[in-house]
Enzyme design. Structure first.
Site, short mmCIF file in Angstrom:
data_model
loop_
_atom_site.label_atom_id
_atom_site.label_comp_id
_atom_site.label_asym_id
_atom_site.label_seq_id
_atom_site.Cartn_x
_atom_site.Cartn_y
_atom_site.Cartn_z
N ASP A 59 0.79 -1.18 0.17
CA ASP A 59 -0.06 -0.01 0.04
C ASP A 59 0.78 1.35 -0.02
OD1 ASP A 59 -2.44 1.37 -0.05
OD2 ASP A 59 -2.65 1.30 2.43
N HIS A 101 2.01 3.42 -9.14
CA HIS A 101 1.73 2.21 -9.49
C HIS A 101 3.06 1.41 -10.17
CE1 HIS A 101 -1.96 2.25 -7.50
NE2 HIS A 101 -2.54 2.85 -8.43
N LEU A 129 11.08 -20.10 -5.18
CA LEU A 129 10.37 -19.31 -4.37
C LEU A 129 8.97 -19.49 -5.10
CD1 LEU A 129 10.12 -16.76 -2.15
CD2 LEU A 129 10.07 -15.23 -4.37
C1 IPE Z 1 -5.43 -2.73 -0.03
O1 IPE Z 1 -5.00 -1.37 -0.18
C2 IPE Z 1 -5.25 -3.37 -1.51
C3 IPE Z 1 -4.13 -3.49 -2.23
C4 IPE Z 1 -2.93 -3.28 -1.62
C5 IPE Z 1 -4.10 -4.25 -3.31
P1 IPE Z 1 -6.05 -0.31 -0.34
O2 IPE Z 1 -5.56 0.94 -0.47
O3 IPE Z 1 -7.21 -0.66 -1.02
O4 IPE Z 1 -6.70 -0.43 1.33
P2 IPE Z 1 -7.74 0.64 1.89
O5 IPE Z 1 -8.66 1.03 0.96
O6 IPE Z 1 -6.92 1.92 2.43
O7 IPE Z 1 -8.12 -0.01 3.22
C1 IPE Z 2 -1.73 0.14 -3.18
O1 IPE Z 2 -1.41 1.63 -3.32
C2 IPE Z 2 -1.79 -0.60 -4.55
C3 IPE Z 2 -3.25 -0.89 -5.01
C4 IPE Z 2 -4.32 -0.81 -4.20
C5 IPE Z 2 -3.49 -1.20 -6.25
P1 IPE Z 2 -2.55 2.67 -3.33
O2 IPE Z 2 -3.07 3.02 -4.75
O3 IPE Z 2 -3.72 1.98 -2.56
O4 IPE Z 2 -1.83 3.82 -2.75
P2 IPE Z 2 -2.70 4.79 -1.62
O5 IPE Z 2 -2.85 4.18 -0.42
O6 IPE Z 2 -3.57 5.50 -2.41
O7 IPE Z 2 -1.25 5.78 -1.28
MG MG Z 3 -4.03 2.39 -0.36
#
Ligand code: IPE
Ligand code: IPE
Ligand code: MG
Length: 245
Positions: A17, A34, A128
């Site tokens: 995240d 991303h 792995l």
């Molecule tokens: C969790 O992150 C999903 C992934 C890392 C793929 P999110 O960014 O979607 O989670 P929330 O919305 O902050 O809980």
């Molecule tokens: C996690 O990063 C990746 C996915 C959920 C696909 P985010 O896109 O949730 O990044 P933040 O939380 O907005 O910084």
């Molecule tokens: Mg996120």
């Protein structure tokens, strides 16, 4: 030594995240975050293999992420398909076996084919196991496992449910890492994390480097996993009834 208490986790699971915030800090579009996240994953896969981790499970796209803006969703789908195709030779060279974990319905043919090709191209590798959770939700997994048992007329037992979950091919995660500073599970591995250790990092996923991974592993190594037992039992020093009288 009990493998569950060895210093290097057999199975690490990661909620990757913080990509969006990483990009925003640099006044870049979220997709740039991303893209950088894919680089971080590549580094992490290599680092885990080098440290003797045998299974790495990563959360790449959740069931709920479909509700993000359409351009971000389509960008993530394209990124996934391209990254898989591009990385397969290197993954193979490094002995990585890729598994797609998630609901195939709803994914485009292109993404589905990319996932299937990556799985097929890496199927014999044993160093792995990399589980990529894509269009995955912990609730979906439990529900699909229950539905599979019902369809086969099998009794709903813990062992049967476990065997029908999407991660039945690997033991449960020893260590779950979440980057990005949030301390929540966000519908990741609900069934499999019953006795996992958790490590929350403030680092945004693109900034999660080898040193950060080592910090998480060191934290894990310093813990005592008791699985409901007492500390004395875990350490093989059963409290003696006679002494307690
Ligand atoms: C969790 O992150 C999903 C992934 C890392 C793929 P999110 O960014 O979607 O989670 P929330 O919305 O902050 O809980
Ligand atoms: C996690 O990063 C990746 C996915 C959920 C696909 P985010 O896109 O949730 O990044 P933040 O939380 O907005 O910084
Ligand atoms: Mg996120």
């Amino acid at each position: 030594m009990n493998p569950a208490n060895s210093s290097v986790p057999h199975h690490i699971a990661i909620v990757m995240d913080g990509n969006g915030r990483w990009a925003r800090k640099r006044f870049l579009p979220r997709l740039a975050g991303h893209r950088q996240g894919v680089e971080s994953l590549r580094r992490c896969v290599r680092a885990c293999a080098a440290r003797g981790v045998r299974v790495l499970t990563v959360f790449a796209f959740s069931s709920e992420n479909w509700s993000r803006p359409a351009d971000e969703v389509s960008g993530l789908m394209e990124l996934m398909a391209k990254a898989l195709a591009r990385e397969v030779p290197e993954l193979s060279r490094d002995g990585v076996c890729v598994h797609f974990v998630g609901e195939k319905a709803g994914l485009s043919d292109g993404v589905r084919q990319g996932l299937a090709q990556a799985e097929a191209a890496t199927v014999g590798n044993t160093r792995l196991t990399l589980n990529v959770c894509f269009n995955y939700g912990g609730r979906w997994d439990i529900a699909q496992a229950a539905a599979a048992l019902a369809a086969r007329g099998e009794p709903i037992t813990e062992a049967n449910l476990q065997a029908a979950t999407a991660l039945a091919h690997v033991p449960d995660p020893d260590l779950v890492i979440r980057t990005g500073g949030e301390m929540r599970i966000s519908n990741f591995l609900l069934w499999q994390t019953a006795y996992s250790e958790f490590f929350f990092s403030d680092r945004l996923w693109p900034d999660f480097d080898e040193a950060a991974l080592d910090e998480a592993i060191a934290s894990y190594a310093a813990r005592e996993r008791r699985f409901g037992l007492t500390s004395e039992q875990v350490q093989g020093q059963e409290p003696r009834e006679a002494l307690r009288a």
